[in-house]
Scaffold this active site. Structure first.
Site, PDB file in Angstrom:
ATOM      1  N   GLU A 123      10.376   5.328 -17.952  1.00  0.00           N
ATOM      2  CA  GLU A 123       9.291   6.146 -18.493  1.00  0.00           C
ATOM      3  C   GLU A 123       8.910   5.713 -19.907  1.00  0.00           C
ATOM      4  O   GLU A 123       7.719   5.671 -20.266  1.00  0.00           O
ATOM      5  CB  GLU A 123       9.702   7.617 -18.484  1.00  0.00           C
ATOM      6  CG  GLU A 123       9.761   8.214 -17.083  1.00  0.00           C
ATOM      7  CD  GLU A 123      10.317   9.631 -17.053  1.00  0.00           C
ATOM      8  OE1 GLU A 123      10.730  10.128 -18.123  1.00  0.00           O
ATOM      9  OE2 GLU A 123      10.341  10.229 -15.965  1.00  0.00           O
ATOM     10  N   SER A 156      16.675  17.848 -17.176  1.00  0.00           N
ATOM     11  CA  SER A 156      15.926  19.107 -17.138  1.00  0.00           C
ATOM     12  C   SER A 156      16.668  20.170 -17.926  1.00  0.00           C
ATOM     13  O   SER A 156      17.897  20.224 -17.906  1.00  0.00           O
ATOM     14  CB  SER A 156      15.739  19.568 -15.689  1.00  0.00           C
ATOM     15  OG  SER A 156      15.161  20.855 -15.641  1.00  0.00           O
ATOM     16  N   LYS A 176      19.875  17.476 -12.710  1.00  0.00           N
ATOM     17  CA  LYS A 176      18.721  16.580 -12.554  1.00  0.00           C
ATOM     18  C   LYS A 176      18.814  15.424 -13.542  1.00  0.00           C
ATOM     19  O   LYS A 176      19.108  15.620 -14.723  1.00  0.00           O
ATOM     20  CB  LYS A 176      17.423  17.342 -12.780  1.00  0.00           C
ATOM     21  CG  LYS A 176      16.159  16.581 -12.393  1.00  0.00           C
ATOM     22  CD  LYS A 176      14.949  17.506 -12.476  1.00  0.00           C
ATOM     23  CE  LYS A 176      13.702  16.851 -11.909  1.00  0.00           C
ATOM     24  NZ  LYS A 176      13.263  15.722 -12.739  1.00  0.00           N
ATOM     25  N   HIS A 216       0.836  -1.220   0.000  1.00  0.00           N
ATOM     26  CA  HIS A 216       0.000   0.000   0.000  1.00  0.00           C
ATOM     27  C   HIS A 216       0.868   1.266   0.000  1.00  0.00           C
ATOM     28  O   HIS A 216       0.437   2.324   0.475  1.00  0.00           O
ATOM     29  CB  HIS A 216      -0.934   0.031   1.217  1.00  0.00           C
ATOM     30  CG  HIS A 216      -1.851  -1.137   1.319  1.00  0.00           C
ATOM     31  ND1 HIS A 216      -3.143  -1.128   0.830  1.00  0.00           N
ATOM     32  CD2 HIS A 216      -1.659  -2.378   1.851  1.00  0.00           C
ATOM     33  CE1 HIS A 216      -3.712  -2.296   1.063  1.00  0.00           C
ATOM     34  NE2 HIS A 216      -2.829  -3.070   1.673  1.00  0.00           N
TER      35      HIS A 216
END
Length: 442
Positions: free
Chosen positions: A311, A298, A304, A168
């Site tokens: 993805e 980025s 970053k 969860h």
């Protein structure tokens, strides 16, 4: 097959011109793999008809040679008809007949000779089945095996690295990083099994059924002889259908294969999401693994790095799931003796096979193979999970263990400190709270 780079004059005829004019829809022709298998089927049909005495040897040889050229990909540019066309694939079958007849030369008729003993209704679905069968075996399954092996290798490397489990999205009892990766490897392995279970039915092709499954206008030995020639030339063993009318009337085997691909896509989504979350950070995320740094993440935030391969895999999975929905709907569109959404099924199914194969290789080579454990992150996750108090239940009971967890969470203190304060014997605590033993057993 890749698009042809060979320049040549127009080889098709009037029926192809009509179809091009009638279906200006997407600008995308039928998949190259289907063109390849139309060529293979036409070549096998010519050889079978020659062997059975239905074509003169010279003509059979000329047609087979021309069809072999189509199968090789030399003439992919001669197949201009949009994939959104007549639902039986008649237009593309006629296209192949015309191209092959032109290549074979004077006296060869597209219908009387190239299409002898055939119908679009048995040829086109046979080409789609064989394309799906071949692409799955030669491209997708090897890619999935590669990914499985990459994950299994990491499972072995990480087998003793304890971390917090999560259910969860909340802390749970400890596991090892190796156990998680072993689960991913098993997920991919079971996906291969599910796909493999469908292939015997995908291999059953309706060739020889002609228009409605009765085999009208074809030699009774044509289908078996053609399948023999297909196997001899390509190594792909097409199978006799369990029932010729079933094979002609529906595309259930392709729907079944697509369903198995959807399950793999669902699994890819789970794996890729887990990897992205475990690699999140570097300071404000979970930070249990380091993903390979492939590119700047980025255009504005210096330093970053994003989980780009997970993805991509998740996006591929979404496309495959969407393709399966389309294939499922198309599979419902059989009426009486024929399904008339076969080009649509072919487009989506072959796209799914190719996308999953590419995604599996990318995930293996550009992500999983380069993953390294964040040992500090793993240690912190293992030691900070309050769910480890579950191991105290046999010694002090659920309620007392829950009270210890509640106090530790509220105060920010560690479990050991609170447990000893509440009267748990130090030896008992040490025996119960062996994190590695919790994860690995023993």
């Amino acid at each position: 097959m890749p698009p042809s780079t060979k320049s040549s004059p127009k080889l098709w005829g009037g029926e192809t011109d009509k179809a091009v004019a009638n279906f200006p829809v997407s600008g995308n022709p039928i998949p190259g793999a289907v063109i390849h298998w139309l060529g293979e089927i036409k070549a096998a049909a010519a050889r079978a008809n020659g062997e059975l005495g239905l074509l003169k040897p010279v003509m059979a040889k000329k047609i087979a040679k021309a069809a072999d050229e189509v199968a090789s990909g030399e003439h992919n540019g001669q197949f201009p008809i949009d994939v959104f066309q007549t639902g039986s694939g008649t237009s593309s079958n006629m296209n192949s007949n015309e191209v092959i007849a032109t290549l074979a030369g004077k006296g060869v008729h597209p219908n009387d000779h190239v299409n002898l003993g055939q119908s679009s209704n048995d040829v086109f679905p046979s080409a789609v089945h064989l394309a799906a069968l071949s692409e799955t075996k030669t491209d997708l399954l090897p890619a999935l095996k590669q990914l499985e092996q990459s994950l299994a290798k990491k499972s072995r490397a990480f087998k003793n690295m304890v971390k917090s489990g999560r259910t969860h999205l909340m802390d749970a009892v400890p596991v090892t990083l190796g156990q998680e990766f072993g689960g991913y490897a098993a997920q991919v392995r079971l996906g291969q099994d599910r796909i493999g279970d469908t292939l015997g039915r995908v291999a059953q092709i309706p060739l020889g059924g002609t228009a409605t499954g009765t085999g009208l206008n074809t030699h009774p030995k044509f289908a078996a002889t053609a399948r023999k020639h297909i196997a001899k030339k390509t190594g792909v063993r097409a199978a006799e259908p369990a029932d010729p009318f079933e094979a002609q009337a529906n595309r259930d085997a392709l729907v079944e294969l697509s369903g198995a691909l959807k399950v793999v896509a669902v699994g890819f989504t789970k794996i890729a999401n887990d990897l992205a979350m475990m690699g999140s950070g570097p300071r404000a995320g979970i930070g249990e693994i380091f993903l390979p740094e492939l590119q700047k993440g980025s255009s504005i935030m210096p330093g970053k790095v994003n989980p780009v391969i997970p993805e991509v895999v998740i996006q591929v999975a979404a496309q495959v799931i969407g393709n399966d929905t389309t294939i499922t709907v198309a599979g419902t569109q059989g009426q009486f003796e024929l399904n008339v959404r076969i080009p649509l099924i072919a487009k989506n199914l072959l796209e799914s096979i190719g996308l999953l194969a590419a995604a599996a290789r990318l995930l293996s080579e550009k992500c999983v193979d380069g993953i390294e454990p964040n040992k500090d992150g793993l240690k912190a996750s293992a030691e900070n999970t309050l769910a480890a108090a579950t191991a105290l239940n046999p010694y002090i009971g659920y309620d007392k263990a829950a009270a210890i967890v509640k106090e530790a969470a509220a105060s920010g203190r560690n479990l050991r400190e609170v447990a000893l304060e509440k009267g748990v014997d130090a030896k008992v605590y040490k025996q119960a709270m062996d994190l590695k033993k919790m994860a690995l057993g023993g």
